[in-house]
Design an enzyme around this catalytic site. Structure first.
Site, mmCIF file in Angstrom:
data_model
loop_
_atom_site.group_PDB
_atom_site.id
_atom_site.type_symbol
_atom_site.label_atom_id
_atom_site.label_comp_id
_atom_site.label_asym_id
_atom_site.label_seq_id
_atom_site.Cartn_x
_atom_site.Cartn_y
_atom_site.Cartn_z
ATOM 1 N N ASP A 639 0.778 -1.251 0.000
ATOM 2 C CA ASP A 639 0.000 0.000 0.000
ATOM 3 C C ASP A 639 0.808 1.299 0.000
ATOM 4 O O ASP A 639 0.267 2.340 0.346
ATOM 5 C CB ASP A 639 -0.945 0.041 1.220
ATOM 6 N N HIS A 643 -0.569 5.048 0.970
ATOM 7 C CA HIS A 643 -0.098 5.786 2.144
ATOM 8 C C HIS A 643 0.620 7.074 1.734
ATOM 9 O O HIS A 643 0.320 8.144 2.248
ATOM 10 C CB HIS A 643 0.864 4.920 2.960
ATOM 11 N N ASP A 712 -2.458 -8.378 -5.446
ATOM 12 C CA ASP A 712 -3.856 -7.972 -5.496
ATOM 13 C C ASP A 712 -3.966 -6.475 -5.268
ATOM 14 O O ASP A 712 -3.024 -5.830 -4.840
ATOM 15 C CB ASP A 712 -4.670 -8.702 -4.422
ATOM 16 N N GLU A 714 -7.208 -3.733 -3.830
ATOM 17 C CA GLU A 714 -8.583 -3.567 -3.371
ATOM 18 C C GLU A 714 -9.163 -2.236 -3.828
ATOM 19 O O GLU A 714 -10.314 -2.181 -4.255
ATOM 20 C CB GLU A 714 -8.605 -3.661 -1.843
ATOM 21 N N GLU A 718 -7.977 4.713 -4.822
ATOM 22 C CA GLU A 718 -6.758 5.208 -4.171
ATOM 23 C C GLU A 718 -5.548 5.012 -5.090
ATOM 24 O O GLU A 718 -4.574 5.752 -5.003
ATOM 25 C CB GLU A 718 -6.558 4.511 -2.814
#
Ligand SMILES: *[C@@H]1O[C@H](CO)[C@@H](O)[C@H](O)[C@H]1NC(C)=O
Ligand SMILES: *[C@@H]1O[C@H](CO)[C@@H](O)[C@H](O)[C@H]1NC(C)=O
Ligand SMILES: *[C@@H]1O[C@H](CO)[C@@H](O)[C@H](O)[C@H]1NC(C)=O
Ligand SMILES: *[C@@H]1O[C@H](CO)[C@@H](O)[C@H](O)[C@H]1NC(C)=O
Ligand SMILES: *[C@@H]1O[C@H](CO)[C@@H](O)[C@H](O)[C@H]1NC(C)=O
Ligand SMILES: *[C@@H]1O[C@H](CO)[C@@H](O)[C@H](O)[C@H]1NC(C)=O
Ligand SMILES: *[C@@H]1O[C@H](CO)[C@@H](O)[C@H](O)[C@H]1NC(C)=O
Ligand SMILES: *[C@@H]1O[C@H](CO)[C@@H](O)[C@H](O)[C@H]1NC(C)=O
Length: 903
Positions: A639, A643, A712, A714, A718
């Site tokens: 991420d 972030h 992956d 999600e 974002e």
């Protein structure tokens, strides 16, 4: 250039038929091939010999045609936390994982994914289907060799993207200029003890990509697959019916998918998930010398490729090297001094020695017990016929001892026509790739160029497979290399074969005019609001402005902290610029700078550290707590684009409002850009483009966590947020290349999202029964699951693809998609009416998203006098949502024939 092939198809009664169930296979004999290679006509007459079934051996049927279907969500680094900061949420750092109340899923799915129970479904595939064997391979005249192999772009034999970029960047702005090669700011401490070991990585001095498709080769047991599309590769490591130690190749067809239960409430009753099998070993490239002491090493890792090397032991000089690249048409093994063994856990049904498609390359036709056809091409370094034959084991086809040369394997779904396509490229393979790109006005162009290796590289084009989003944007020259061979990919629809050494893709309509103001496809940026709207915005802002930003952003999570800073930056911009009231915004802007400074000074609760093992900046939370899962797995490189994207976005706004702020903060913000999305591949501190996958056209969020179903993602919204933040920070900081890159990434994302993630009725890449979900939920490389890591409420699943609502939202989320999603899920009569959504924050997300297609309804919602601020999540403001909806309302103004620009 035309090949003349005479086909004879005697069908013979075989040994297996005699003692087994009826099973036909073809014996092809006396095929005369007149081929043209390197401009010279070569004539070779080859007797085709059927090798299988071998004589004098018993056929033991223990075929491993089952797959394992993994319904586990592989949630490492993803605690059940809502994706926005709320005072009521314990962030889960320090041992006590936060708990989110979950209401029963409106999809009718069970909540079993929230537990650690692993459910595997085993499905047995049908064994041989005699009819399909005898009816396949209808002989067709070989198609003339494509005349389109004159390739536009030169092949870049270098791995330096800078040089590639220059030669292909046309006249526009190069999108891959280096951001900076400076050392990270000195107040960031260096750590040399990252908890994830670099298993088998040979060259540990360079930054290693953490979120790329080949990462499973250096994680965990090194046995989970790498998804190269259309194939997947995994180290067999003694497993399977063949008990091989080689590299297993798998390809799954659409009829091998399994589906979850159907939703009872979503229109069209879509299935909750679809899964591809894992663990299938159709063919395995191995060697007699491989066994229990064998090792798998990886080397030469780039943003597009890696060399995976199998050796009998780590000290051995004998090896098989597999260049692993996305889209590769053959799986290629480069043997050095080993005795090749080609194995199958599906088991061989038929193997035919099929002559030479070109001098020096020897072809074998293979049919497996699942009736699927494969091809093997062997190009020995010494040019000698390799004479593969069966050993006493019927799972093992063996070549000569001490073999050096290449072996290539491909699945052929298209009979003789398909074989002719593969024949044209046999002998060459892609070793690595480079990307270049440029933006001129609002048109972006990017080129993927492969470094080609093998025999006769000059006259033999590469065979690569392209996805739908590539094909839609190919330039005319690239398109002309398309071939009539398609293989299904695991989660991206069909891939189509293409004979070309480079691809050039064009993206028109880049959002170059998009700024911080609300933006819509029809009206572009709207920065002037009517006095009435301004008043409403300012009234709302009173409750949300505060000089004490630090109180909200000083959190123990980089994700939540960044969201708070981004939220306040957007709020300050709205008041300062859209409402034209700098005075009212001033104190909060000041507070925002102070809050931001805490991070630049590295004084936050869990300061950043520079991880000198994998090379990147990570939160120290994982080191302090000894738990890599902390802060959504930030320490394991999950991420980072999410972030850090929020920080970069906040910085873009602060710097735009106060240019004097830029200089002192530029190195720190650029460090975040370099970590999460670097433009350079020669930066000693960070790998190239950690998250964004330029082949797939979107990012992967999963970092250094072994995963049976691959990487992956999600939250597509974002992902788009990161691209938008990069664009805007590039603009603010004067880095034109970065700004152009952000614009191009947004355009590519828009295309890939509408092809694979945000599913409209006419989507043709995802299974029909899945499209009604509208969003994929979590899209893995090997499965799609309409769910989230933090709950199964429909507004969670859809909403995580909406937030944060930014000017780029209306660009990456097609209006037709937004309308279809709203009508089937969130409208008053739909299954989960937005008006009735209770869970904090999500109602605001849904209604802000509504502004993309119905700004009036959205604006009225946020303006209502009895507005409850619990409808706004901790990463958003009512003030921005009001301005955002009003800024889209020009659609109405236009319909009424009013003057554009102000409402
Ligand atoms: C093999 O040796 C190299 C060089 O010492 C090392 O980097 C690598 O990790 C070793 N591979 C394995 C699988 O142990
Ligand atoms: C490691 O890889 C880098 C980049 O590919 C290369 O420049 C360097 O020479 C390699 N180092 C070793 C020890 O192989
Ligand atoms: C890795 O190997 C160990 C030991 O053989 C086994 O217990 C574990 O389940 C394996 N993990 C995976 C993800 O395959
Ligand atoms: C599907 O639904 C059936 C019947 O409700 C249930 O027994 C089963 O567990 C469900 N399967 C999955 C994978 O959710
Ligand atoms: C290519 O094949 C020809 C014919 O066998 C052989 O003479 C030549 O050495 C091969 N070249 C390479 C680079 O392997
Ligand atoms: C393969 O082995 C069989 C049985 O030993 C033999 O008859 C046949 O000639 C061999 N084929 C080749 C190509 O060597
Ligand atoms: C995918 O490819 C197969 C084989 O060419 C073809 O039959 C099928 O129609 C294709 N599917 C789509 C959606 O294009
Ligand atoms: C706002 O919503 C919360 C949560 O549903 C509720 O507890 C509170 O009473 C509401 N406030 C008002 C003024 O309605």
């Amino acid at each position: 250039m035309q090949r003349h092939i005479t086909w004879l198809f005697p069908f013979v009664l075989t040994w297996s038929q005699a003692i087994q169930v009826a099973s036909c296979y073809q014996k092809r004999e006396h095929v005369s091939i007149a081929s043209s290679v390197d401009g010279q006509s070569a004539q070779s007459t080859t007797s085709f010999t059927t090798l299988y079934p071998p004589q004098n051996s018993f056929r033991v049927l223990k075929a491993d045609t089952k797959g394992v279907y993994n319904t586990q969500l592989e949630r490492e680094g993803h605690p059940s936390l809502l994706p926005f900061p709320l005072p009521s949420i314990d962030l889960g750092i320090g041992g006590n994982a936060g708990v989110v109340t979950e209401t029963p899923s409106p999809t009718g799915s069970s909540d079993e994914w929230t537990t650690t129970v692993i459910e595997t479904v085993t499905v047995t595939l049908p064994l041989s289907d005699p009819t399909s064997v005898s009816s396949q391979g209808t002989p067709q005249p070989s198609t003339p060799a494509s005349t389109t192999q004159t390739l536009a772009s030169p092949v870049h034999a270098t791995e330096t993207p800078q040089s590639a970029a220059k030669s292909a960047s046309m006249n526009g702005q190069d999108v891959f200029e280096t951001v900076s090669l400076d050392a990270v700011p000195s107040n960031i401490p260096t750590k040399n003890d990252h908890p994830v070991p670099q298993l088998g990585i040979v060259n540990t001095t360079s930054p290693v990509e953490t979120n790329k498709f080949y990462a499973n080769f250096f994680l965990g047991n090194q046995t989970t697959p790498s998804f190269t599309h259309p194939y997947s590769l995994s180290w067999a490591k003694g497993s399977g019916a063949a008990e091989s130690w080689g590299m297993a190749i798998s390809h799954t067809d659409m009829n091998q998918l399994v589906y979850g239960n159907s939703s009872q409430s979503i229109p069209g009753n879509p299935v909750e998930y679809y899964l591809n099998p894992i663990g299938l070993q159709s063919l395995i490239m191995s060697a007699k010398e491989l066994g229990k002491t064998s090792v798998l090493n990886t080397d030469r890792m780039t943003g597009f490729s890696a060399d995976v090397i199998l050796k009998p032991s780590n000290g051995s000089t004998q090896s098989i090297t597999f260049p692993v690249l996305q889209g590769m048409g053959f799986v290629t093994g480069i043997y050095s001094g080993l005795q090749p063994q080609i194995q199958s856990s599906i088991l061989f049904r038929n193997v035919v020695v099929a002559g030479s498609p070109r001098p020096g390359t020897y072809k074998y036709q293979i049919t497996l017990e699942d009736s699927k056809d494969w091809l093997m091409y062997v190009t020995p370094d010494d040019g000698m016929a390799p004479n593969f034959n069966f050993t006493t084991s019927t799972t093992t086809l063996q070549g000569p001892a001490g073999f050096s040369g290449t072996i290539q394997i491909a699945k052929n779904p298209a009979g003789a026509g398909g074989e002719a396509v593969y024949d044209q490229s046999a002998g060459v393979y892609a070793k690595t790739a480079t990307i270049s790109g440029a933006v001129t006005d609002s048109t972006g162009t990017y080129t993927l160029s492969w470094e080609k290796r093998g025999n006769s590289t000059t006259n033999t084009p590469l065979l690569m497979f392209a996805f739908s989003h590539h094909m839609q944007s190919f330039d005319a020259n690239t398109k002309s290399g398309l071939q009539a061979v398609q293989l299904h990919t695991t989660t991206k629809g069909n891939a189509t074969a293409l004979l070309a050494d480079s691809w050039t893709m064009t993206e028109p309509n880049l959002p170059v005019d998009m700024d911080f103001a609300p933006w819509s496809p029809s009206f572009g940026s709207i920065s002037k609001l009517s006095p009435d709207v301004i008043q409403t915005v300012l009234d709302s802002a009173k409750a949300e402005l505060t000089p004490d930003v630090d109180a909200q952003s000083n959190l123990n999570s980089m994700y939540y902290s960044g969201k708070v800073l981004s939220k306040f930056a957007t709020l300050v911009y709205t008041v300062n610029t859209l409402a034209n009231d700098p005075q009212t915004a001033a104190a909060t802007l000041d507070g925002l700078k102070k809050a931001f400074a805490r991070f630049v000074d590295n004084q936050q609760q869990y300061p950043l550290v520079y991880d000198n093992v994998w090379k990147g900046v990570v939160s120290s939370a994982a080191f302090v707590t000894n738990d890599l899962n902390q802060d959504f797995g930030n320490g394991g490189y999950n991420d980072h684009h999410f972030h850090y994207g929020y920080f970069i976005h906040a910085a873009a706004i602060i710097g735009a409002l106060d240019p004097s702020w830029i200089d002192a903060n530029k190195a720190w913000v650029n460090m975040l850009v370099r970590d999460a999305g670097n433009s350079a591949s020669n930066d000693p501190s960070f790998p190239f483009s950690r998250a964004f996958d330029w082949f797939h056209g979107h990012s992967w969020a999963k970092g250094l966590f072994e995963s049976a179903d691959g990487k992956d993602e999600e939250s597509t919204s974002e992902d788009a947020m990161f691209a938008y933040a990069v664009k805007m920070w590039g603009k603010t900081s004067g880095d034109k290349s970065m700004e152009a890159r952000g614009n191009l990434m947004l355009a590519i994302l828009r295309r890939s999202l509408s092809n694979y993630f945000l599913m409209e009725d006419n989507n043709f890449n995802q299974p029909r029964d899945f499209i009604g979900n509208r969003v994929t939920g979590i899209l893995f490389e090997n499965k799609a699951h309409h769910t989230t890591y933090f709950g199964t409420n429909l507004e969670f699943i859809q909403g995580i693809h909406m937030l944060p609502l930014l000017p780029s939202s209306a660009y990456t989320r097609n209006q037709s998609f937004v309308e279809q999603e709203w009508n089937s899920m969130f409208a008053e009569q739909a299954c989960d009416p937005a008006s009735a959504v209770a869970s904090g924050g999500w109602k605001g997300v849904l209604y802000a998203n509504r502004a993309i297609t119905n700004p009036q309804e959205s604006y009225a919602f946020f303006k209502q006098s009895n507005f409850n601020l619990t409808w706004i999540d901790g990463g958003a403001t009512r003030t921005w949502y009001l301005a955002y909806a009003a800024g889209s309302e020009l659609i109405l103004v236009d319909m009424l024939g009013l003057n554009g620009g102000t409402i």
